[in-house]
Design an enzyme around this catalytic site. Structure first.
Site, PDB file in Angstrom:
ATOM      1  N   LYS A 127       0.571  -0.101   5.752  1.00 37.84           N
ATOM      2  CA  LYS A 127       0.090  -1.455   6.045  1.00 37.84           C
ATOM      3  C   LYS A 127      -1.350  -1.316   6.501  1.00 37.84           C
ATOM      4  O   LYS A 127      -1.726  -0.295   7.094  1.00 37.84           O
ATOM      5  CB  LYS A 127       0.922  -2.074   7.175  1.00 37.84           C
ATOM      6  CG  LYS A 127       0.853  -3.568   7.185  1.00 37.84           C
ATOM      7  CD  LYS A 127       1.894  -4.144   6.259  1.00 37.84           C
ATOM      8  CE  LYS A 127       1.794  -5.633   6.121  1.00 37.84           C
ATOM      9  NZ  LYS A 127       2.979  -6.181   5.439  1.00 37.84           N
ATOM     10  N   ASP A 167      -1.145  -9.879   2.320  1.00 37.41           N
ATOM     11  CA  ASP A 167      -0.281 -10.238   3.454  1.00 37.41           C
ATOM     12  C   ASP A 167      -0.975 -11.461   4.061  1.00 37.41           C
ATOM     13  O   ASP A 167      -1.740 -12.131   3.368  1.00 37.41           O
ATOM     14  CB  ASP A 167      -0.165  -9.061   4.443  1.00 37.41           C
ATOM     15  CG  ASP A 167       0.989  -9.241   5.428  1.00 37.41           C
ATOM     16  OD1 ASP A 167       2.140  -8.975   5.050  1.00 37.41           O
ATOM     17  OD2 ASP A 167       0.751  -9.648   6.587  1.00 37.41           O
TER      18      ASP A 167
END
Ligand code: GLU
Length: 439
Positions: A127, A167
């Site tokens: 991430k 995201d």
């Protein structure tokens, strides 16, 4: 380490300021440690599997310098947490938000390893993102920021190394700018990012995937209780990509969607949304309060969360820790019997404890929202095979993946899907880790 508290204390002390990360780890350890606490799993302790699972393989942090439209120099912090490459190249989204910090990204990367493992696709976990706020920025500012971010980031990604996607704060526009700059710097046109436009390498349904996948997962939960979506009152939080396509699919499947929200408040339409109303909300951007000016069946509750609205099903699709214990209490007292997470870790630990005590049907994000990364995995397969698949092919695969995740969680959790997701994810990751040696 043989008991949950000792293991958790050790990890917490090592990462003392990382609250979100510690929260995600503690939630997983609560299920894993009792499960492996017998001699059959001695080798897991010997190989320090848990200690390695919580330690990212690599963390990259870099400075991003860009100039705004007034020619002022701006500086942000860019990150990538490459959590593990046990099952495939690092994979996970990029988040642009002023709330981004290492704790948030480590929690998301940790969750991503379980989520990606559940998809059954060859995906490692990562991430990343930046503490950059895209709100109120011009297209040129966004572009300059993305280009500067990629000037450093391109060294660490590639189709067999690390494949970022979107995201929060990173949608198709940002992925476009990031991809353009990656291509310029690397002189390669290949699938180093997912969530691309379908004109140039993206998969159909990638945008819709998390929301659609959430509804496919929810339908499995309902089916196990001999129920379906028809006429069910649904409250949804959020107004971004996940919330929007969750609402769209729920409406298509005859659910009665009552709310959507953003950080300014929520809209509640007692008659429920239809596709036309949803389309209108999509056009309002941040100004969702204007909805109630057009539709008299609706109110806008300023600075409030939708969990006070009576419903059968709650689908938190906004952000982490948006359902506190009191919110969960309201939901349950008002008749809610299903909670499925479109966001990552939207329920606090206390909220989850209450939800489980009251035997509410509960699906954790790492299982229920895996549709997004799953279709990213399908995008990678299409890029590697230099092909495009039809919408219906992608949709069928997405549905099959979500149904399979449901079955796996059910099997390993005996009715507790959160426990099932943690155990199933862990079993796969730990086996890969032991097979690949001490690295
Ligand atoms: N950000 C999404 C997630 O939380 C998608 C990641 C991806 O497609 O790589 O799973």
């Amino acid at each position: 380490m043989t008991n949950t508290n000792a293991a958790y204390e050790f990890i917490k002390n090592k990462n003392i300021h990382e609250h979100e990360f510690n929260q995600a780890v503690s939630e997983v350890l609560n299920d894993i440690i009792p499960y492996i606490n017998n001699s059959e799993y001695d080798h897991h302790r010997k190989y320090a599997v848990i200690e390695r699972l919580v330690e990212p393989e690599r963390i990259i942090q870099f400075r991003v310098v860009w100039h705004d439209d007034k020619n002022r120099v701006q500086i942000n912090r860019g990150f990538r947490v490459q959590m593990n490459s046990l099952l495939g190249p690092y994979k996970g989204g990029l988040r642009f938000s002023p709330k981004v910090n290492l704790s948030v990204l480590k929690f998301l990367a940790f969750e991503q390893s379980f989520k990606n493992s559940l998809t059954g696709l060859p995906l490692g976990a990562a991430k990343g993102g930046a503490d950059f706020d895209p709100r109120g920025k011009s297209d040129f500012e966004i572009m300059r920021f993305c280009q500067s971010f990629m000037n450093e980031f391109y060294k660490y990604i590639g189709p067999d190394l690390d494949i970022p996607a979107g995201d929060m704060g990173v949608g198709s526009r940002e992925v476009g700018f990031l991809f353009g700059q990656y291509k310029k710097l690397s002189s390669q046109f290949h699938g180093a990012l997912t969530g691309k436009s379908t004109l140039w390498g993206g998969s159909s349904l990638r945008q819709e995937a998390t929301g659609y996948g959430l509804i496919y997962f929810l339908e499995q939960m309902l089916c196990s209780q001999d129920e379906d979506l028809k006429g069910k009152k649904i409250v949804i939080s959020g107004c971004g990509n996940v919330a929007y396509y969750t609402a769209l699919k729920a409406i298509e499947h005859h659910g009665n969607v009552l709310t959507l929200s953003n950080s300014t408040g929520y809209i509640y339409d007692k008659d429920g949304f239809d596709l036309e109303k949803l389309n209108y909300i999509g056009k309002l951007g941040r100004d969702i309060y204007k909805y109630s000016e057009k539709y008299s069946s609706a109110i806008f509750a300023e600075n409030k969360k939708p969990w006070e609205v009576s419903c059968d099903i709650a689908l938190p699709c906004a952000t982490e820790n948006e359902i506190l214990k009191e919110d969960a209490k309201h939901l349950i007292e008002n008749g809610c019997t299903y909670i499925a997470e479109g966001a990552n870790m939207p329920c606090t630990i206390d909220a989850v404890r209450l939800i489980k005590q009251r035997r509410i049907n509960y699906a954790p994000g790492k299982a229920a929202n895996a549709g997004g990364v799953a279709v990213s995995g399908l995008e990678m397969a299409q890029n590697a095979g230099k092909s495009y698949w039809s919408k219906s092919k992608v949709d069928n695969k997405l549905r099959a993946i979500m149904e399979n995740i449901y079955q796996i969680c059910e099997l390993h959790g005996n009715g507790d899907l959160a426990k099932g997701a943690n155990i199933a994810g862990y079993l796969k990751l730990s086996r890969a880790m032991i097979e690949q040696g001490l690295i």
